[in-house]
Design an enzyme around this catalytic site. Sequence first.
Site, PDB file in Angstrom:
ATOM      1  N   ARG A 115       0.823  -1.205   0.000  1.00  0.00           N
ATOM      2  CA  ARG A 115       0.000   0.000   0.000  1.00  0.00           C
ATOM      3  C   ARG A 115       0.862   1.261   0.000  1.00  0.00           C
ATOM      4  O   ARG A 115       0.462   2.289  -0.551  1.00  0.00           O
ATOM      5  CB  ARG A 115      -0.978   0.004   1.176  1.00  0.00           C
ATOM      6  CG  ARG A 115      -2.032   1.095   1.030  1.00  0.00           C
ATOM      7  CD  ARG A 115      -3.105   1.021   2.093  1.00  0.00           C
ATOM      8  NE  ARG A 115      -4.221   0.181   1.754  1.00  0.00           N
ATOM      9  CZ  ARG A 115      -5.318   0.579   1.128  1.00  0.00           C
ATOM     10  NH1 ARG A 115      -5.405   1.848   0.716  1.00  0.00           N
ATOM     11  NH2 ARG A 115      -6.311  -0.234   0.897  1.00  0.00           N
ATOM     12  N   ARG A 161      -3.457   2.821  11.162  1.00  0.00           N
ATOM     13  CA  ARG A 161      -4.344   3.689  10.389  1.00  0.00           C
ATOM     14  C   ARG A 161      -3.645   4.249   9.138  1.00  0.00           C
ATOM     15  O   ARG A 161      -2.672   4.978   9.239  1.00  0.00           O
ATOM     16  CB  ARG A 161      -4.799   4.834  11.287  1.00  0.00           C
ATOM     17  CG  ARG A 161      -5.963   5.631  10.790  1.00  0.00           C
ATOM     18  CD  ARG A 161      -6.345   6.663  11.833  1.00  0.00           C
ATOM     19  NE  ARG A 161      -7.695   7.161  11.652  1.00  0.00           N
ATOM     20  CZ  ARG A 161      -8.357   7.863  12.570  1.00  0.00           C
ATOM     21  NH1 ARG A 161      -7.784   8.129  13.734  1.00  0.00           N
ATOM     22  NH2 ARG A 161      -9.576   8.288  12.332  1.00  0.00           N
ATOM     23  N   GLU A 174      -9.497   6.219   7.480  1.00  0.00           N
ATOM     24  CA  GLU A 174      -8.073   6.407   7.252  1.00  0.00           C
ATOM     25  C   GLU A 174      -7.694   7.656   6.454  1.00  0.00           C
ATOM     26  O   GLU A 174      -6.694   8.304   6.773  1.00  0.00           O
ATOM     27  CB  GLU A 174      -7.499   5.163   6.559  1.00  0.00           C
ATOM     28  CG  GLU A 174      -7.508   3.933   7.432  1.00  0.00           C
ATOM     29  CD  GLU A 174      -7.067   2.689   6.670  1.00  0.00           C
ATOM     30  OE1 GLU A 174      -6.061   2.089   7.063  1.00  0.00           O
ATOM     31  OE2 GLU A 174      -7.739   2.327   5.685  1.00  0.00           O
TER      32      GLU A 174
END
Length: 793
Positions: free
Chosen positions: A329, A361, A731
Site C-alpha cells: 500500500r 491507520r 483512514e
Amino acid sequence: MTDVKMADVKTEKPKAPISGGVATAIAHDSAAKHVAGSARYVDDLPEPKGLLHLYALQSPHAHARITAMDLDAVRAAPGVAMVVTAADLPAANQIGAVFKDEPLLADGLVHYAGHPVAVVAANSIDQARHAASLAQISYEVLAPILTIADAHQAGSYLEPPQKMARGDASKALKAAAHRLQGQLAVNGQDHFYLEGQVALAIPGEDEDVHITSSTQHPSELQHLVAEVLGVANHAVSVEVRRMGGGFGGKESQPAIFAALAAVVAKHTGRPAKFRLDRDDDMVITGKRHEALITYDVGFDADGRIEGIAFEQFIRCGYAADLSLAVSDRAMFHADNAYFLPHVEITSFRCRTHSVSNTAFRGFGGPQGVIGIERVMDDIAAFLGKDPYAVRCLNLYGGAGRDLTPYHQQVTDNVIGQIMADLADETDYAARRAAVQAFNESHRWQKKGLALTPVKFGISFTATHLNQAGALVHLYADGSVHLNHGGTEMGQGLMTKVAQVVAEEFQIDLSRIKITATHTGKVPNSSATAASSGSDLNGMAAQAAARTIKNRLIDFACEKAGVGRDQVRFEANRVVIGNEEISFDALVREAYFARISLSSTGFYKTPDIHYDRAKHQGRPFYYYAYGAALSEVVIDVLTGESRVLAVDILHDVGRSLNPAVDKGQIEGGFIQGMGWLTTEELVFDADGRLRTHAPSTYKIPAASDRPDHFRISLFDNANKEATIHRSKAVGEPPFMLAISVHSALVDALASLADGPVRPCLDAPATPEAILQAIHQTGLGAVGMKAFAGSLDHG
C-alpha cells in the site's frame, strides 16, 4: 386473540420523519457511556470465580539463543497455577496472521527485545509478576540487525524487492529539463489506544472456550487460537462489544494474548485473563512501519513531473505479520493525488530483530503519501514557486492524466475541485501574503503554510477480505436485533450500520439493538480495517433487513390484494394502498401468519482485482479525496513548533452520519499530526524500546489542537454503488496532517534569502527542526540574527 386490522391508522396529515436515519448527525451510540465511564470494556466485566492472571517473561535481548531456562522457582511461587513455555503448547506455536513465521512464545531463539519466552498464570497479577522475577534464563547474545541500513546492507528482507512501474522512468529522468534527488526518513508510531491489549478466556464443555477480546478481527483470532489449541474453529467463540481504540494495533496483535489465555484456561479448567500494562503493551506489540524514502525526479520549468523513481525501505521487524500488504500500500500511494507519466517504485521489505510491525491507520499509505509531498516541496523550493501551484499543476486530470502507477484508471477524480474550493474558502493567496509579511517582520519566529491533497484508495488490497456478513432479527413487537462482523473501536461503526437498518425499515433508531460482534452469529468476518467497516457491513446489514422487508411487503400484498408498488414504508408505519398500518402492527400480523422475521445478509465488493506478481490491476473500488491547509509557527532558537490553524475540506460522499464523520476527520488529523511532530519511538543500541510510556512517548494533548480548526464536508455522492453513496472516512483524513509537516518545511525555507530545500525528517520534534536548520545551512542565518540582537542590547 383479536386480529389486527390493516387500517388501524388513517393517513390524515404528514408524519414526522424517523429519528436517526441515514444522513442524520447523531451521537455515537456509546457516547454518553464513554463520558460517564459506564461503557463496559473487557477489563470492566465481572471477574469470574477462580480467575487466573497472566504475565509474560520477556527477553532482554534483541537477538539471542536461549541456552538454559530454569523455571522451578517460578512454578513453586505462591499463587502460581501454571507456567507456559513453547514446549507446553498443546498444538501449534504460531500466531502468524498470513505466514507461519511468528512463534507465540520464543522457542530456542529470541527475535526482539521484549519477545515473550514464557507466561506465568497466578491467582493475582502481583503474584504472577513476583513469580516471573524468580526465573533463571541464560542467553547467548547474537549480533542483531536493528536498522533499515543494517538490513539493507545485509540483504535481510522478508521477500525479494518489489517493483511497480509504468512508462520509462529512466528515459524520462535523463530527458527532463531539471532533476533532483532527495530522501526522507519517517519514524514509526505506537497505536497508543486508551484500552490496552486484553483477553478473557473461559473454558467450556468438551474442547470449547469462549474468548472476550479487545480485537478488530474476531474471526482471525478464532482461527489462530484454534490452531494453537489444536481444535476446530467451532470450538472457539470470540466476542467483542467495543474497544477503547484500535487504529490497526488490534488487528493481528491480540492473537498473542488471547491464545495464551486460552491455553491456560483449557489446561487448568479455570478462566484466565491476560491484560497488559502500558509499558509491556508498547514493548511487545508492533508499531507503524518506519520508512526511508529516496527519490529521483525530473520536471520541467513549471514544475510538472516528467519522470520519477522512488525507493521505499520499510522496517518490518522479525516476522511478516501484515508487512507485505502494508508495504504494497505504500507503493500504491506513492503517487498520492498526482499523475506521474513515467514512474518506478521499488520497495525493500527489511527484516530486523525488532518487534514485528503491523497495521496502523492508513496501512502504509501515509508513508507513501509523505514521500511524494516531500518531492512537491522540493520542486517548489528549487524553482522558487509556491508549493500550492506546483501541487495543482501535477494533480490527476482528464484523459491521458488519469492512470495510476498500478494501471488503475482514476474515474471519480474530484481533487482539483477540492483543492480550488479550499483555496478559495480560506483565501489562500491572502494567507500566503500574511505569512510572508510575518516572517519579514519577526526574527525569532517563522510561520509556514501548506495546502496538501489526499487521494486514498478504498478496499482491502487482499481481494478476498472484501466481504461481510450480517444478522438481523425482527421481533414480534417491532424491535430489531442487529449483529454484523464489524467491530466498534470508537469510530461509530455500530451507529452507522444501525442507521442503515433504521432507514431500510423506516423506524426510529432507538428501536434497534446494537449487539456485540460474535463469531457464533456472523462467521468468517474480515477485520474492521482498511476504512471498509461501513462499506462492507452496512451493505450486508441492508441486505439482511431488505430480505425481511420484502417478506413483509409480500405478506401485505397478499392480505390486502394490492401490488408491490402500492406498499411503501414510511416513518414507523407502512402504507398499503389507500390505508396504512403501524410498523409494529404489521410485524405482529406477519408473526401470526408464520412469516420468517430473521435473515442473514452478505456483501462482497464488486469490480476489484489485482495481480500482485505484476503489481497491476484495480485493487480499489473507489477513491476518497480531501485537502487540508495548515499554518504553523516555529521558534528558530529552540526548534519548538505549534500548529496555529487548520482548514479541511474532505470528501465522504453522501455522509451516513455527518457528526461521526467530522469526528473521524478531526481525530485522524490530530493522530497524523502526532505522528509527524511529537511521537518518537527511540530504541537504544541493543534494540530496546526506551519510549514505552506516556512519560517519554508524547501523543498530542488537548492543548495541541489548533485554536482555529474548521472541517467541511465536500458534497459529492459516490460514483460507485456504495451504501447510500457514502465514502469511507476512517483512514484518509490521517494523511491530511501531512500539510502540517509541509508547513514546517515552508517555515524553515523562509529562513533563507533564496531557494532552499530544508531536509526535515519525521517526526519534526524540536531537535529535528534545529537539526534541519543547521544541516541545510540555515543555522548561520539564525545565529547571525541572534548575534545581531545581542549587539543591540
